[in-house]
Design a protein around this motif. Sequence first.
Motif, mmCIF file in Angstrom:
data_model
loop_
_atom_site.group_PDB
_atom_site.id
_atom_site.type_symbol
_atom_site.label_atom_id
_atom_site.label_comp_id
_atom_site.label_asym_id
_atom_site.label_seq_id
_atom_site.Cartn_x
_atom_site.Cartn_y
_atom_site.Cartn_z
ATOM 1 N N PHE A 1 0.740 -1.236 0.060
ATOM 2 C CA PHE A 1 0.093 0.027 -0.071
ATOM 3 C C PHE A 1 0.905 1.088 -0.194
ATOM 4 N N ASN A 2 0.482 2.183 -0.824
ATOM 5 C CA ASN A 2 1.170 3.511 -0.778
ATOM 6 C C ASN A 2 0.243 4.499 0.075
ATOM 7 N N GLU A 3 0.836 4.628 1.088
ATOM 8 C CA GLU A 3 0.335 5.355 2.475
ATOM 9 C C GLU A 3 -0.103 6.617 2.180
ATOM 10 N N THR A 4 0.496 7.701 1.127
ATOM 11 C CA THR A 4 0.247 8.775 0.708
ATOM 12 C C THR A 4 -1.063 8.661 0.099
ATOM 13 N N ALA A 5 -1.128 7.788 -0.777
ATOM 14 C CA ALA A 5 -2.545 7.693 -1.745
ATOM 15 C C ALA A 5 -3.612 7.122 -0.747
ATOM 16 N N VAL A 6 -3.350 6.170 0.283
ATOM 17 C CA VAL A 6 -4.320 5.962 1.072
ATOM 18 C C VAL A 6 -4.964 7.119 1.911
ATOM 19 N N ILE A 7 -4.208 7.834 2.515
ATOM 20 C CA ILE A 7 -4.518 9.038 3.128
ATOM 21 C C ILE A 7 -5.228 10.098 2.049
ATOM 22 N N GLU A 8 -4.686 10.358 0.916
ATOM 23 C CA GLU A 8 -5.548 11.086 -0.144
ATOM 24 C C GLU A 8 -6.927 10.724 -0.348
ATOM 25 N N GLN A 9 -6.820 9.198 -0.508
ATOM 26 C CA GLN A 9 -8.206 8.908 -0.997
ATOM 27 C C GLN A 9 -9.317 8.500 0.077
#
Length: 242
Positions: free
Chosen positions: A82-90
């Motif tokens: 998982f890409n945590e930055t992308a998780v937080i963004e989405q």
Amino acid sequence: MLPFSFCTVLLATYFATSLADVSPREGQVIASCLDRVGGMTYENAERLQRYKQWADNYEEFPCFTNCYLNKLSTLYKENSGFNETAVIEQFGKEVHKVCQRRLSEGRDACDIAYNGFHCLVTMLDDPFVHIDRLPNITTEARTVMKDCLRPYDRSLYNRIKEYSKLPTREPIRCYTKCIVDNLQLLNPINRHWNIASLRHHLNIRFEKGSMKHCHALTPHRKRNACAWVFRELTCFMQSKPK
Ligand SMILES: *[C@@H]1O[C@H](CO)[C@@H](O)[C@H](O)[C@H]1NC(C)=O
Ligand SMILES: *[C@@H]1O[C@H](CO)[C@@H](O)[C@H](O)[C@H]1NC(C)=O
């Protein structure tokens, strides 16, 4: 064979802001990820629609999530996780926080993809996470909203999402009054709304004329305080200044 829109409702909703226009492609991806279990049959589509109700540790279509995310999303890649930055963004930082551990938990890539994504989509439905994600309200307002919700039966919790549509009937009876009382948004003696507090706690702003107009909707204020408090507050929210 079902129309794609039917079976994509489930997953597509979670990407409504970031991947809003992927629907036809998403339908193809979902179909191809179901190849191993017989493709997009009626039964499979129905089962997929219940994705959120699948058990936390048991993916009913093995490796489906890994396949889906790899092909369609920036959230997760089989070799890097998982890409945590992308998780937080989405999904927002609140959902990320609750699911953080699950994003790397599992025996293999398929396990990790399912554990992580299942947690993320399930948590989006959590009413307390929903309250955390409401924009522009004070921390005190969030706390009161959570405390006021707890005494209700859990089966009513999901109705909290209906409030954003400003319905005419209150989705959870007397919930708004509890919030209003605890945040002291209404003077208990003269029953005037505290305009400064409404703005401060809930970011509700409205035209001066609205106050009178909204009062006019509830001529019998004495009866059923839950109903008129909800009605007037909803009215203020509908009359935001441009
Ligand atoms: C992770 O996601 C962010 C935001 O979507 C993106 O900018 C970044 O390049 C991604 N990182 C990797 C390693 O893919
Ligand atoms: C929250 O407040 C900011 C700054 O006042 C504003 O730009 C934004 O539109 C607001 N968001 C919502 C959903 O009201």
